[in-house]
Design a protein around this motif. Structure first.
Motif, PDB file in Angstrom:
ATOM      1  N   SER A 127       0.834  -1.205   0.000  1.00  0.00           N
ATOM      2  CA  SER A 127       0.000   0.000   0.000  1.00  0.00           C
ATOM      3  C   SER A 127       0.865   1.250   0.000  1.00  0.00           C
ATOM      4  O   SER A 127       0.497   2.288  -0.561  1.00  0.00           O
ATOM      5  N   PHE A 128       2.028   1.153   0.632  1.00  0.00           N
ATOM      6  CA  PHE A 128       2.936   2.291   0.715  1.00  0.00           C
ATOM      7  C   PHE A 128       3.872   2.399  -0.491  1.00  0.00           C
ATOM      8  O   PHE A 128       4.220   3.507  -0.905  1.00  0.00           O
ATOM      9  N   TYR A 131       3.487   1.085  -6.197  1.00  0.00           N
ATOM     10  CA  TYR A 131       3.552   1.782  -7.485  1.00  0.00           C
ATOM     11  C   TYR A 131       4.958   2.288  -7.789  1.00  0.00           C
ATOM     12  O   TYR A 131       5.394   2.289  -8.945  1.00  0.00           O
ATOM     13  N   ASN A 132       5.677   2.702  -6.750  1.00  0.00           N
ATOM     14  CA  ASN A 132       7.049   3.155  -6.968  1.00  0.00           C
ATOM     15  C   ASN A 132       8.016   1.996  -7.122  1.00  0.00           C
ATOM     16  O   ASN A 132       8.758   1.905  -8.098  1.00  0.00           O
ATOM     17  N   VAL A 249       4.377  13.200   3.349  1.00  0.00           N
ATOM     18  CA  VAL A 249       5.252  12.027   3.335  1.00  0.00           C
ATOM     19  C   VAL A 249       6.176  12.059   4.554  1.00  0.00           C
ATOM     20  O   VAL A 249       6.391  11.036   5.217  1.00  0.00           O
ATOM     21  N   ARG A 252       4.296  10.913   7.470  1.00  0.00           N
ATOM     22  CA  ARG A 252       4.171   9.451   7.523  1.00  0.00           C
ATOM     23  C   ARG A 252       5.444   8.823   8.076  1.00  0.00           C
ATOM     24  O   ARG A 252       5.393   7.888   8.877  1.00  0.00           O
ATOM     25  N   ASN A 310      13.682   8.331  -0.526  1.00  0.00           N
ATOM     26  CA  ASN A 310      12.485   7.541  -0.811  1.00  0.00           C
ATOM     27  C   ASN A 310      12.811   6.064  -0.982  1.00  0.00           C
ATOM     28  O   ASN A 310      12.067   5.190  -0.530  1.00  0.00           O
ATOM     29  N   TYR A 351      -4.530   5.229   2.091  1.00  0.00           N
ATOM     30  CA  TYR A 351      -3.264   5.812   1.637  1.00  0.00           C
ATOM     31  C   TYR A 351      -2.930   5.337   0.225  1.00  0.00           C
ATOM     32  O   TYR A 351      -2.474   6.122  -0.613  1.00  0.00           O
ATOM     33  N   SER A 352      -3.160   4.060  -0.045  1.00  0.00           N
ATOM     34  CA  SER A 352      -2.863   3.526  -1.382  1.00  0.00           C
ATOM     35  C   SER A 352      -3.730   4.186  -2.449  1.00  0.00           C
ATOM     36  O   SER A 352      -3.271   4.426  -3.569  1.00  0.00           O
ATOM     37  N   LEU A 355      -2.360   7.645  -2.997  1.00  0.00           N
ATOM     38  CA  LEU A 355      -1.103   7.529  -3.741  1.00  0.00           C
ATOM     39  C   LEU A 355      -1.375   7.213  -5.208  1.00  0.00           C
ATOM     40  O   LEU A 355      -0.727   7.779  -6.103  1.00  0.00           O
ATOM     41  N   TYR A 358      -2.456  10.316  -6.941  1.00  0.00           N
ATOM     42  CA  TYR A 358      -1.313  11.203  -7.160  1.00  0.00           C
ATOM     43  C   TYR A 358      -0.440  10.706  -8.311  1.00  0.00           C
ATOM     44  O   TYR A 358      -0.017  11.495  -9.169  1.00  0.00           O
ATOM     45  N   MET A 359      -0.176   9.407  -8.344  1.00  0.00           N
ATOM     46  CA  MET A 359       0.695   8.848  -9.380  1.00  0.00           C
ATOM     47  C   MET A 359       0.084   9.010 -10.769  1.00  0.00           C
ATOM     48  O   MET A 359       0.793   9.273 -11.744  1.00  0.00           O
TER      49      MET A 359
END
Length: 376
Positions: A127-128, A131-132, A249, A252, A310, A351-352, A355, A358-359
């Protein structure tokens, strides 16, 4: 499509709070399989996908050209992996599918070894960072798999094997070199029981991060001329440093550290682990906690270097996902434990979604497409 997959993952995680261990193992396998397909079948759905296809395309495809591998603008280990698959005549999209499968299966295995409820830890972690670290950063995802395996050896005090896996990870992604410092420092911190001072140092670095410009300190004090690939890579990162990490961020990061610190003092030092004597991960909880503190401190030191911070905190998120589930599992009252786990899962899910939004809006990921339609 993204929302469908993550909603399914969320549902499985929620059900796992009241399921038996055998059902949770099946759930881990089922969702792992789905996530491997979803990730591996993607086709130009993330901003870095084209770059990895290009790297594969320029890789020599004949054994007599193996010396040209070193000319590929990427770490030697990853270039060698490209070369081996290229020799086998495998298409780029199949190659990237295999890398995704190896990365995801490895992480699922590690979580199954270290977490009391592995499917929940995996959900929190992805979840965090999914995607990255998995969907976009293919090399870093693969390198992380070797780093996480090195942690298993580290916990068993097999430092030589841990260092070997870190060496492999470093040949895939340069950031892995930092763990040659992090792991020994964590071992020293654990030996001398300096976890609380580490926590204080970490909070101080986080609070002072707006005033610490590590990129300026490095570029003004080091000469990168003639330093080879790694020096050129680092110089490129430093010269193209992006905007500072967003406040939410940073919050978090701060909240994660506070939560882990409080839960560790409550459930580790109060000897409430007796009920978990049958689980091997119990004796490793203290070591994971110390690793979390050390890696977090490093992250906070490099806050002004977002691309590095990150990536470092992805490792901290890995430890956080393990620690928080194991801590909550110490709660004796079933209802209380279940409610807290559901709350943690819900927060991670929200949060996911934020995110993901945002992505997509920032152009990091695109509308999901798959190469399966192309070959079907």
């Amino acid at each position: 499509m993204y929302l469908i997959v993550w909603s399914l993952f969320f549902s499985i995680a929620i059900l796992s709070t009241v399921s038996s261990k055998s059902v949770n193992r099946i759930s881990l396998f089922v969702f792992g399989f789905i996530l491997v397909l979803f990730t591996g079948l993607r086709f130009y759905s993330g901003e870095d996908y084209q770059s990895y296809v290009w790297l594969y395309d320029i890789t020599p495809s004949f054994i007599e050209d193996w010396t040209q591998v070193k000319t590929i603008p990427v770490e030697y280990g990853y270039a060698l992996i490209n070369f081996i698959f290229k020799l086998a005549g495998i298409e780029s999209y199949l190659f990237l599918f295999v890398l995704s499968a190896v990365s995801l299966i490895s992480k699922a295995y590690i979580f199954s070894k270290l977490s009391k409820i592995s499917i929940i830890s995996l959900f929190i972690y992805f979840s965090f960072v999914y995607y990255n670290s998995e969907f976009i950063q293919i090399r870093w995802a693969l390198a992380l798999s070797f780093i996480y395996f090195s942690i298993l050896f580290y916990l068993h005090s097999k430092m030589y094997k841990a260092m070997l896996f870190l060496a492999i990870a470093s040949s895939i992604h340069i950031t892995s070199l930092l763990f040659f410092i992090i792991l020994p420092l964590a071992k020293i911190a654990e030996r001398y029981r300096i976890e609380t001072p580490l926590f204080i140092v970490g909070i101080c670095f986080l609070c002072l991060s707006p005033y610490i410009d590590i990129t300026y300190l490095i570029t003004s004090n080091f000469d990168f001329g003639g330093g080879g690939y790694f020096a050129i890579k680092l110089k490129t990162y430093l010269e193209n440093v992006e905007a500072r990490i967003s406040w939410h961020v940073l919050f978090r990061y701060f909240a994660s550290m506070i939560i882990v610190f409080i839960l560790h003092r409550k459930y580790f030092y109060s000897n409430k682990y007796n009920k978990f004597d049958n689980y091997k991960f119990v004796k490793y909880q203290g070591a994971l906690y110390t690793l979390f503190l050390v890696s977090s401190v490093f992250c906070f030191v490099f806050i002004s270097f977002p691309i590095l911070a990150n990536r470092l905190y992805i490792f901290s998120d890995f430890l956080f996902a393990l620690l928080i589930v194991n801590y909550v599992s110490c709660i004796k009252r079933f209802a209380t434990k279940t409610i807290i786990l559901i709350f943690v899962i819900l927060v991670s899910f929200v949060y996911s979604l934020l995110l993901l939004n945002y992505m997509i809006n920032s152009g990091n990921i695109y509308e999901y497409s798959t190469w399966w339609r192309m070959v079907a």
